[in-house]
Design a protein around this motif. Sequence first.
Motif, PDB file in Angstrom:
ATOM      1  N   LEU A  49      10.475  18.448 -43.325  1.00  0.00           N
ATOM      2  CA  LEU A  49       9.535  18.017 -42.287  1.00  0.00           C
ATOM      3  C   LEU A  49       9.053  16.593 -42.505  1.00  0.00           C
ATOM      4  CD1 LEU A  49       7.509  21.339 -42.222  1.00  0.00           C
ATOM      5  CD2 LEU A  49       9.094  20.541 -40.458  1.00  0.00           C
ATOM      6  N   THR A  50       9.574  15.934 -43.547  1.00  0.00           N
ATOM      7  CA  THR A  50       9.156  14.564 -43.842  1.00  0.00           C
ATOM      8  C   THR A  50       9.366  13.652 -42.651  1.00  0.00           C
ATOM      9  OG1 THR A  50       9.974  15.023 -46.062  1.00  0.00           O
ATOM     10  CG2 THR A  50       9.320  12.768 -45.595  1.00  0.00           C
ATOM     11  N   TRP A  51      10.421  13.872 -41.883  1.00  0.00           N
ATOM     12  CA  TRP A  51      10.724  12.995 -40.751  1.00  0.00           C
ATOM     13  C   TRP A  51       9.665  13.107 -39.652  1.00  0.00           C
ATOM     14  CZ3 TRP A  51      12.801  13.858 -35.656  1.00  0.00           C
ATOM     15  CH2 TRP A  51      12.757  15.206 -35.263  1.00  0.00           C
ATOM     16  N   LEU A  52       8.912  14.223 -39.620  1.00  0.00           N
ATOM     17  CA  LEU A  52       7.808  14.360 -38.671  1.00  0.00           C
ATOM     18  C   LEU A  52       6.490  13.859 -39.241  1.00  0.00           C
ATOM     19  CD1 LEU A  52       8.455  17.945 -37.210  1.00  0.00           C
ATOM     20  CD2 LEU A  52       8.987  15.744 -36.136  1.00  0.00           C
ATOM     21  N   ARG A  53       6.352  13.910 -40.569  1.00  0.00           N
ATOM     22  CA  ARG A  53       5.075  13.564 -41.212  1.00  0.00           C
ATOM     23  C   ARG A  53       4.953  12.084 -41.539  1.00  0.00           C
ATOM     24  NH1 ARG A  53       5.928  18.559 -44.958  1.00  0.00           N
ATOM     25  NH2 ARG A  53       4.672  20.156 -43.935  1.00  0.00           N
ATOM     26  N   PHE A  54       6.071  11.449 -41.863  1.00  0.00           N
ATOM     27  CA  PHE A  54       6.060  10.078 -42.349  1.00  0.00           C
ATOM     28  C   PHE A  54       6.993   9.210 -41.508  1.00  0.00           C
ATOM     29  CE2 PHE A  54       4.879  12.688 -45.979  1.00  0.00           C
ATOM     30  CZ  PHE A  54       3.816  11.997 -46.525  1.00  0.00           C
ATOM     31  N   ALA A  55       7.162   7.961 -41.950  1.00  0.00           N
ATOM     32  CA  ALA A  55       8.102   7.042 -41.311  1.00  0.00           C
ATOM     33  C   ALA A  55       9.069   6.527 -42.367  1.00  0.00           C
ATOM     34  CB  ALA A  55       7.364   5.869 -40.659  1.00  0.00           C
ATOM     35  N   PHE A  56      10.321   6.360 -41.980  1.00  0.00           N
ATOM     36  CA  PHE A  56      11.347   5.811 -42.858  1.00  0.00           C
ATOM     37  C   PHE A  56      11.516   4.329 -42.533  1.00  0.00           C
ATOM     38  CE2 PHE A  56      13.359  10.283 -42.512  1.00  0.00           C
ATOM     39  CZ  PHE A  56      12.463  10.779 -43.448  1.00  0.00           C
ATOM     40  N   HIS A  57      11.377   3.494 -43.569  1.00  0.00           N
ATOM     41  CA  HIS A  57      11.371   2.046 -43.322  1.00  0.00           C
ATOM     42  C   HIS A  57      11.942   1.313 -44.521  1.00  0.00           C
ATOM     43  CE1 HIS A  57      10.127  -1.796 -41.728  1.00  0.00           C
ATOM     44  NE2 HIS A  57       9.340  -2.029 -42.755  1.00  0.00           N
ATOM     45  N   GLU A  58      13.104   0.686 -44.326  1.00  0.00           N
ATOM     46  CA  GLU A  58      13.726  -0.165 -45.337  1.00  0.00           C
ATOM     47  C   GLU A  58      13.801   0.525 -46.697  1.00  0.00           C
ATOM     48  OE1 GLU A  58      11.815  -3.958 -45.323  1.00  0.00           O
ATOM     49  OE2 GLU A  58      12.443  -4.425 -43.265  1.00  0.00           O
ATOM     50  N   GLY A  59      14.287   1.754 -46.704  1.00  0.00           N
ATOM     51  CA  GLY A  59      14.480   2.479 -47.940  1.00  0.00           C
ATOM     52  C   GLY A  59      13.257   3.190 -48.474  1.00  0.00           C
ATOM     53  N   GLN A  60      12.138   3.086 -47.790  1.00  0.00           N
ATOM     54  CA  GLN A  60      10.897   3.713 -48.231  1.00  0.00           C
ATOM     55  C   GLN A  60      10.469   4.796 -47.236  1.00  0.00           C
ATOM     56  OE1 GLN A  60       9.757   2.821 -51.207  1.00  0.00           O
ATOM     57  NE2 GLN A  60      11.296   1.202 -51.354  1.00  0.00           N
ATOM     58  N   THR A  61       9.663   5.733 -47.724  1.00  0.00           N
ATOM     59  CA  THR A  61       9.034   6.739 -46.878  1.00  0.00           C
ATOM     60  C   THR A  61       7.548   6.413 -46.865  1.00  0.00           C
ATOM     61  OG1 THR A  61      10.701   8.364 -47.542  1.00  0.00           O
ATOM     62  CG2 THR A  61       8.691   9.214 -46.534  1.00  0.00           C
ATOM     63  N   VAL A  62       7.023   5.992 -45.715  1.00  0.00           N
ATOM     64  CA  VAL A  62       5.685   5.402 -45.644  1.00  0.00           C
ATOM     65  C   VAL A  62       4.822   6.154 -44.631  1.00  0.00           C
ATOM     66  CG1 VAL A  62       6.605   3.137 -46.255  1.00  0.00           C
ATOM     67  CG2 VAL A  62       6.283   3.708 -43.856  1.00  0.00           C
ATOM     68  N   TYR A  63       3.517   5.934 -44.709  1.00  0.00           N
ATOM     69  CA  TYR A  63       2.604   6.528 -43.742  1.00  0.00           C
ATOM     70  C   TYR A  63       2.914   6.004 -42.346  1.00  0.00           C
ATOM     71  CZ  TYR A  63      -0.322   8.259 -47.558  1.00  0.00           C
ATOM     72  OH  TYR A  63      -0.784   8.912 -48.665  1.00  0.00           O
TER      73      TYR A  63
END
Length: 323
Positions: free
Chosen positions: A240-254
């Motif tokens: 569910l990380t793809w719904l909770r966070f954002a993927f950006h330049e190799g990082q998983t961010v708020y």
Amino acid sequence: MLAQRRALKLHGQEIERTPLLIPSFSSKGFSDIDKIVKYCAELIDGVTLVSAYDLHYGKIKLPLDFPSLIFLDSGGYEASKDTELSDLGDREHVPKPWSQEMHDAQLAAWQPSVPSVLISYDHPKERLPIQSQIDRAKGIAAGRNGFLVEILLKPETTNQTLLQMPDVIKNVHRLADFDVIGVTEKEIGNSIFDRMKNIGELRRALDKAGLETPIHVFGSLDTITTPMYFLAGADIFDGLTWLRFAFHEGQTVYKHNYGALKFGVATKTHVIDARCWNDNYYYINEMELEMRRYLNGHDFSAFKHHRDLFRTALQSTLEAIGA
């Protein structure tokens, strides 16, 4: 090498090939999950995962005809108060009753328009020895041959927090009856390295038994650990990380940080949510392609981000399992 292409076959015909990164949906933490599913139906054209628990309670409504393949999850995650590693814990979850009879009834009523993988029953208060888990899982599609079957391996007692790998490996030949073998990220080890080592040992045991069965890691869908588990020999990943966070330049961010970076600080939260789901889905697709390109020559340059970290983590894993 531990990472390889592996096939999901139904009646001898390949319907998907690994690696697979699967956007999943759950009512746990998402009170409006059916609205999210309906929005994402316009976005997703590949594999997805939903829970038998959510279908039983009408949290997600049928039909689900947009994916190419559906994984029908066990319901154990929604039936528990436990969290996966990416859970923010910002909403209290009160589980409703869930039983094997409820799970069986949902499977019996399941008549999807696309191929499906049925995942064995799970409940956090019901634990069995590995051999008994295997015996119970064999019966989940009794009398029905139009589905793939996956066993979700769990700890053997309610006091255990981790999967007992020696017991799993001791019974590895009995796993030949299943199309997919599932483990949860949280229960396969208590560090990234331990998880990679345990996945690698399971992969080697399956290889020695002549089984090319894909390994599915539940709760893993992020920009760093998912490729690591893939390199260790796992094949299928959802979370569910793809719904909770954002993927950006190799990082998983708020998500709100991603919104500020990409769309400006005045952007409304609901707009950021929708944009993140769109961007994350395409990021997942590209990350899956990176994994597939890696398999062409096992060249770490296939990864845009973290290639040195991935290389050293795999080297450490191979040394630990004596490969």
